[in-house]
Write an enzyme that holds these catalytic residues in place. Structure first.
Site, PDB file in Angstrom:
ATOM      1  N   HIS A 167       7.425  -7.331  -2.176  1.00 26.85           N
ATOM      2  CA  HIS A 167       7.094  -6.708  -0.888  1.00 26.85           C
ATOM      3  C   HIS A 167       8.015  -7.291   0.198  1.00 26.85           C
ATOM      4  CE1 HIS A 167       3.648  -4.515  -2.191  1.00 26.85           C
ATOM      5  NE2 HIS A 167       2.810  -5.516  -2.266  1.00 26.85           N
TER       6      HIS A 167
ATOM      7  N   SER B  71      -4.799   2.704   4.183  1.00 28.11           N
ATOM      8  CA  SER B  71      -5.029   2.038   2.904  1.00 28.11           C
ATOM      9  C   SER B  71      -5.066   0.501   3.081  1.00 28.11           C
ATOM     10  CB  SER B  71      -3.908   2.442   1.929  1.00 28.11           C
ATOM     11  OG  SER B  71      -4.061   1.809   0.694  1.00 28.11           O
TER      12      SER B  71
ATOM     13  N   LYS C 131       0.798  -1.238   0.000  1.00 26.65           N
ATOM     14  CA  LYS C 131       0.000   0.000   0.000  1.00 26.65           C
ATOM     15  C   LYS C 131       0.826   1.281   0.000  1.00 26.65           C
ATOM     16  CE  LYS C 131      -3.421  -1.412  -0.519  1.00 26.65           C
ATOM     17  NZ  LYS C 131      -3.771  -2.312  -1.672  1.00 26.65           N
TER      18      LYS C 131
HETATM   19  S1  PPS Z   1      -0.388  -3.163  -3.134  1.00 30.69           S
HETATM   20  O1  PPS Z   1      -1.608  -3.967  -2.850  1.00 30.69           O
HETATM   21  O2  PPS Z   1       0.601  -3.300  -2.058  1.00 30.69           O
HETATM   22  O3  PPS Z   1       0.175  -3.433  -4.450  1.00 30.69           O
HETATM   23  O4  PPS Z   1      -0.912  -1.654  -3.090  1.00 30.69           O
HETATM   24  P1  PPS Z   1      -0.108  -0.383  -3.601  1.00 30.69           P
HETATM   25  O5  PPS Z   1      -0.230  -0.298  -5.062  1.00 30.69           O
HETATM   26  O6  PPS Z   1       1.244  -0.331  -3.001  1.00 30.69           O
HETATM   27  O7  PPS Z   1      -0.946   0.799  -2.939  1.00 30.69           O
HETATM   28  C1  PPS Z   1      -2.298   1.059  -3.246  1.00 30.69           C
HETATM   29  C2  PPS Z   1      -2.532   2.515  -2.892  1.00 30.69           C
HETATM   30  O8  PPS Z   1      -1.935   3.350  -3.902  1.00 30.69           O
HETATM   31  C3  PPS Z   1      -2.926   4.176  -4.464  1.00 30.69           C
HETATM   32  N1  PPS Z   1      -2.615   4.475  -5.866  1.00 30.69           N
HETATM   33  C4  PPS Z   1      -2.398   5.724  -6.324  1.00 30.69           C
HETATM   34  N2  PPS Z   1      -2.407   6.909  -5.693  1.00 30.69           N
HETATM   35  C5  PPS Z   1      -2.179   8.021  -6.447  1.00 30.69           C
HETATM   36  N3  PPS Z   1      -1.942   7.979  -7.775  1.00 30.69           N
HETATM   37  C6  PPS Z   1      -1.934   6.811  -8.458  1.00 30.69           C
HETATM   38  N4  PPS Z   1      -1.718   6.790  -9.752  1.00 30.69           N
HETATM   39  C7  PPS Z   1      -2.157   5.601  -7.707  1.00 30.69           C
HETATM   40  N5  PPS Z   1      -2.232   4.285  -8.034  1.00 30.69           N
HETATM   41  C8  PPS Z   1      -2.498   3.616  -6.887  1.00 30.69           C
HETATM   42  C9  PPS Z   1      -4.214   3.372  -4.282  1.00 30.69           C
HETATM   43  O9  PPS Z   1      -5.348   4.162  -4.456  1.00 30.69           O
HETATM   44  C10 PPS Z   1      -4.015   2.884  -2.863  1.00 30.69           C
HETATM   45  O10 PPS Z   1      -4.091   3.947  -1.910  1.00 30.69           O
HETATM   46  P2  PPS Z   1      -5.428   4.389  -1.145  1.00 30.69           P
HETATM   47  O11 PPS Z   1      -4.976   5.365  -0.098  1.00 30.69           O
HETATM   48  O12 PPS Z   1      -6.023   3.165  -0.548  1.00 30.69           O
HETATM   49  O13 PPS Z   1      -6.301   5.048  -2.166  1.00 30.69           O
END
Ligand code: PPS
Length: 290
Positions: free
Chosen positions: A101, A131, A45
């Protein structure tokens, strides 16, 4: 391979049995990295999917074709997941883009002596825990999160899947000397200066871009285009594995969303644990907590 309720314990850390087996975790630790590999490392996340999108767009010089036709888990597969070897073999992306991860404590030995380029993505841990909490509600392969207070306690104790956030960030960022090539970039930086972030990453992976290509990378990796792209928004995952009626993977994509969830007491408790766990680290200013 459903195994939705199975938990694999490996080196004292829990992993979802839906995606991991003892064998897949063991193989990750022995993976023969090539010097040309790009490894995206992050605690869950923290902006992993965003970086997968950014890196694969940069390698395609901003052309969105691959990003709109191949799911992110096939473009940049997770090293520790059971389907990794097959996915990597099937992928035509060069240089190879691999995601993990796993902590540096686990993966460090496999990276020793390799010139693979590591991009470590971190995020304000308060936003990470919020998140992660919401993700546990939709992901049927993760345990029930309980109340936010219970979940927060587990996060601070380091007992959630993938272990302690503190150990993770300290491990990856304090071993820059032994990992030849490591770029540490934050979610907050990607959010406040996406053009700068694309340029930083493209120069690090030695794929310089012209302005128009940078603009395309920024455009196709912004939150709204990723939210609408089924190759990256996880709507391809069947409902029995991710319950899309309970929320979206692309949830809010904001910085500072923790403020809508934390009480003042929880914030103070978090700060005190953060200070004691991070006192041996120089990272305080990097990992924004506002
Ligand atoms: S995972 O499951 O570990 O692969 O998740 P991860 O991709 O690390 O994190 C998911 C969060 O990243 C947000 N996200 C983004 N935020 C801003 N811009 C872009 N382009 C973007 N892409 C993914 C996603 O919405 C999750 O955060 P939260 O706070 O839950 O919205």
């Amino acid at each position: 391979m459903a195994r939705l309720d199975v938990i694999e314990m490996f080196h004292g850390i829990s992993f979802s049995g839906h995606l991991h087996t003892q064998e897949s975790l063991q193989s990750a630790l022995k993976f023969p990295f090539q010097d040309t590999d790009i490894l995206i490392a992050s605690y869950p996340k923290s902006g992993t999917t965003w970086m997968q999108q950014m890196v694969t767009l940069i390698s395609s010089r901003g052309d969105p074709h691959l990003n709109q036709t191949v799911p992110n888990w096939a473009r940049a597969p997770w090293l520790e997941q059971y389907y990794f070897a097959k996915a990597l073999e099937a992928s035509s992306i060069r240089p190879r883009v691999i995601t993990t991860h796993l902590s540096y404590q686990l993966l460090g030995p496999a990276l020793q002596g390799s010139k693979a380029k590591v991009i470590y993505v971190s995020r304000n841990p308060k936003d990470v825990v919020v998140s992660y909490y919401h993700f546990h509600k939709i992901a049927n392969f993760l345990p029930e999160p309980g109340t936010f207070q219970e979940f927060l306690n587990q996060f601070l104790e380091g007992t959630l899947h993938f272990g302690s956030w503190f150990d993770h960030i300290k491990g990856w960022t304090s071993h820059t000397a032994s990992v030849d090539n490591l770029l540490h970039i934050t979610y907050e930086e990607m959010s406040s200066d996406p053009h700068g972030a694309v340029k930083r990453v493209s120069s690090f992976i030695q794929c310089p871009l012209v302005e128009n290509e940078v603009n395309n990378c920024v455009h196709y990796s912004n939150f709204s285009s990723m939210k609408d792209n089924k190759m990256v928004n996880y709507t391809l995952v069947p409902g029995e594995i991710m319950d899309h009626s309970k929320g979206s993977f692309m949830r809010k994509g904001e910085t500072g969303d923790w403020k809508s969830m934390f009480t003042e007491e929880q914030n103070q408790y978090f700060e005190s644990i953060f200070k004691s766990k991070m006192q041996d680290s120089t990272l305080e200013s990097k990992s924004h907590r506002n």
